[in-house]
Design a protein around this motif. Structure first.
Motif, PDB file in Angstrom:
ATOM      1  N   UNK A  38    -121.400  18.612  41.655  1.00 55.38           N
ATOM      2  CA  UNK A  38    -122.409  19.253  40.968  1.00 55.38           C
ATOM      3  C   UNK A  38    -121.779  20.942  41.001  1.00 55.38           C
ATOM      4  N   UNK A  39    -121.053  21.080  42.184  1.00 56.55           N
ATOM      5  CA  UNK A  39    -120.680  22.362  42.509  1.00 56.55           C
ATOM      6  C   UNK A  39    -119.572  22.592  41.701  1.00 56.55           C
ATOM      7  N   UNK A  40    -118.733  21.586  41.149  1.00 55.92           N
ATOM      8  CA  UNK A  40    -117.491  21.751  40.499  1.00 55.92           C
ATOM      9  C   UNK A  40    -117.914  22.043  38.968  1.00 55.92           C
ATOM     10  N   UNK A  41    -119.195  21.465  38.689  1.00 58.05           N
ATOM     11  CA  UNK A  41    -119.999  21.653  37.386  1.00 58.05           C
ATOM     12  C   UNK A  41    -120.240  23.041  37.080  1.00 58.05           C
TER      13      UNK A  41
ATOM     14  N   UNK B 171    -122.672   7.323  41.958  1.00 55.74           N
ATOM     15  CA  UNK B 171    -121.407   7.175  40.738  1.00 55.74           C
ATOM     16  C   UNK B 171    -122.034   7.146  39.481  1.00 55.74           C
ATOM     17  N   UNK B 172    -122.992   6.068  39.410  1.00 52.60           N
ATOM     18  CA  UNK B 172    -123.713   5.607  38.055  1.00 52.60           C
ATOM     19  C   UNK B 172    -124.641   7.010  37.612  1.00 52.60           C
ATOM     20  N   UNK B 173    -125.062   7.621  38.349  1.00 50.60           N
ATOM     21  CA  UNK B 173    -125.919   8.801  38.219  1.00 50.60           C
ATOM     22  C   UNK B 173    -124.964   9.705  37.810  1.00 50.60           C
ATOM     23  N   UNK B 174    -123.722   9.985  38.493  1.00 49.33           N
ATOM     24  CA  UNK B 174    -123.196  11.286  37.728  1.00 49.33           C
ATOM     25  C   UNK B 174    -122.337  10.902  36.839  1.00 49.33           C
ATOM     26  N   UNK B 175    -121.750   9.658  36.402  1.00 51.34           N
ATOM     27  CA  UNK B 175    -121.379   9.522  35.257  1.00 51.34           C
ATOM     28  C   UNK B 175    -122.288   9.427  34.092  1.00 51.34           C
ATOM     29  N   UNK B 176    -123.302   9.117  34.239  1.00 53.16           N
ATOM     30  CA  UNK B 176    -124.463   8.945  33.140  1.00 53.16           C
ATOM     31  C   UNK B 176    -124.803  10.471  32.890  1.00 53.16           C
ATOM     32  N   UNK B 177    -124.787  11.383  33.771  1.00 55.22           N
ATOM     33  CA  UNK B 177    -125.239  12.710  33.397  1.00 55.22           C
ATOM     34  C   UNK B 177    -124.210  13.394  32.693  1.00 55.22           C
ATOM     35  N   UNK B 178    -122.712  12.757  32.770  1.00 57.64           N
ATOM     36  CA  UNK B 178    -121.773  13.571  32.136  1.00 57.64           C
ATOM     37  C   UNK B 178    -120.930  14.585  32.954  1.00 57.64           C
ATOM     38  N   UNK B 179    -121.535  14.545  34.396  1.00 63.13           N
ATOM     39  CA  UNK B 179    -120.893  15.425  35.248  1.00 63.13           C
ATOM     40  C   UNK B 179    -119.452  14.710  36.008  1.00 63.13           C
TER      41      UNK B 179
ATOM     42  N   UNK C 117    -117.623  10.348  30.584  1.00 66.34           N
ATOM     43  CA  UNK C 117    -117.413  10.959  29.542  1.00 66.34           C
ATOM     44  C   UNK C 117    -116.070  11.877  29.583  1.00 66.34           C
ATOM     45  N   UNK C 118    -115.442  12.005  28.563  1.00 67.59           N
ATOM     46  CA  UNK C 118    -114.142  12.817  28.837  1.00 67.59           C
ATOM     47  C   UNK C 118    -114.360  14.373  28.980  1.00 67.59           C
ATOM     48  N   UNK C 119    -115.592  14.948  28.750  1.00 68.67           N
ATOM     49  CA  UNK C 119    -115.828  16.405  29.033  1.00 68.67           C
ATOM     50  C   UNK C 119    -116.209  16.790  30.564  1.00 68.67           C
ATOM     51  N   UNK C 120    -116.349  15.504  31.413  1.00 68.29           N
ATOM     52  CA  UNK C 120    -116.696  15.628  32.633  1.00 68.29           C
ATOM     53  C   UNK C 120    -115.909  16.541  33.273  1.00 68.29           C
ATOM     54  N   UNK C 121    -116.553  17.574  34.262  1.00 70.70           N
ATOM     55  CA  UNK C 121    -115.820  18.641  35.125  1.00 70.70           C
ATOM     56  C   UNK C 121    -115.062  18.001  36.169  1.00 70.70           C
ATOM     57  N   UNK C 122    -115.422  16.857  36.642  1.00 69.45           N
ATOM     58  CA  UNK C 122    -114.738  16.354  37.887  1.00 69.45           C
ATOM     59  C   UNK C 122    -114.244  14.646  37.447  1.00 69.45           C
TER      60      UNK C 122
END
Length: 259
Positions: free
Chosen positions: A254-257, A114-122, A85-90
């Protein structure tokens, strides 16, 4: 006039005629050398021009054809394929080569995270495709596979096809991905990917020039090899004294988020 005098004058005339003939012969030889040298010079110049033209033509051929980016490509010159997602912080920037065993090792180790982090929008991932193995070991499998992956992006199927290519990667010295038939057969593992449009895109090399431009950008970037993995612009995969792990990657994202 005495006979003796007449003979003397005749001999003088004959000697003079002989000298003139010798001089004319020398002049003819000199003109011949000049003309011959000029011809050799022209031929040599033509040969040089021919070599330059041939080399110039070769360079044009390697970069021939319009640079057609796959749909949705982003970044400078549209050389990155985005996932997430474009709104991801990282943002994770990944430079990969589909023939590269180290790239397969990275994908096998980090795919689930990577799939988990992209799916969560992070996390958003930007994939850049390179063709280093083609140059180092000869062949065209890196280029052909990258073009096919770009064709999958056109169809909205980049991520699953990208994963299939790494899951089925042949040995580094086996240029199996140079065969478009093989690439299309593997696309059959992705539901709905194999269409007439996809086949045409793969067989025509529709994105070849784009892949070559992406590889040029990799070379210009001064990176050491593939995979090159940057998190928010920082190389997080090259530090052997503090190696990256899937757990560390998740923690950093997650820290960056939370910032």
């Amino acid at each position: 006039m005495s006979e003796k005098n007449r003979d003397g004058k005749r001999s003088a005339r004959e000697r003079l005629a002989q000298e003139r003939e010798k001089q004319r012969a020398k002049d003819r030889r000199r003109r011949g050398l000049i003309v011959g040298g000029a011809v050799v010079g022209v031929l040599a110049l033509a040969a040089v021009i021919g070599v330059i033209a041939a080399n110039s033509g070769g360079e044009k051929n390697t970069a021939s054809g319009p640079v057609t980016a796959p749909q949705g490509a982003v970044g400078k010159d549209s050389l990155a394929i985005p996932v997430g997602k474009d709104g991801a912080k990282s943002t994770l920037t990944v430079w990969e080569d589909f023939r590269c065993p180290a790239c397969k090792a990275f994908e096998d180790g980090y795919r689930t995270t990577i799939h988990q982090l992209t799916a969560s929008g992070k996390l958003k991932v930007e994939y850049h495709l390179a063709t280093l193995i083609d140059k180092n070991l000869r062949g065209s499998g890196s280029l052909r596979a990258a073009n096919a992956a770009a064709c999958a992006q056109d169809a909205g199927k980049f991520t699953p096809y990208h994963d299939v290519l790494y899951e089925n990667q042949p040995p580094e010295t086996n240029d199996a991905y140079a065969d478009n038939t093989k690439l299309i057969a593997l696309a059959g593992k992705v539901s709905g990917l194999v269409t007439p449009g996809f086949r045409t895109c793969v067989n025509d090399g529709s994105h070849d020039s784009w892949v070559k431009k992406s590889n040029d950008a990799f070379q210009a970037g001064g990176f050491q090899g593939t995979p090159t993995v940057l998190l928010n612009g920082k190389n997080v995969y090259a530090n052997q004294s503090n190696p990256l792990t899937p757990a560390k990657l998740k923690q950093m994202v997650e820290a960056a988020g939370t910032q």
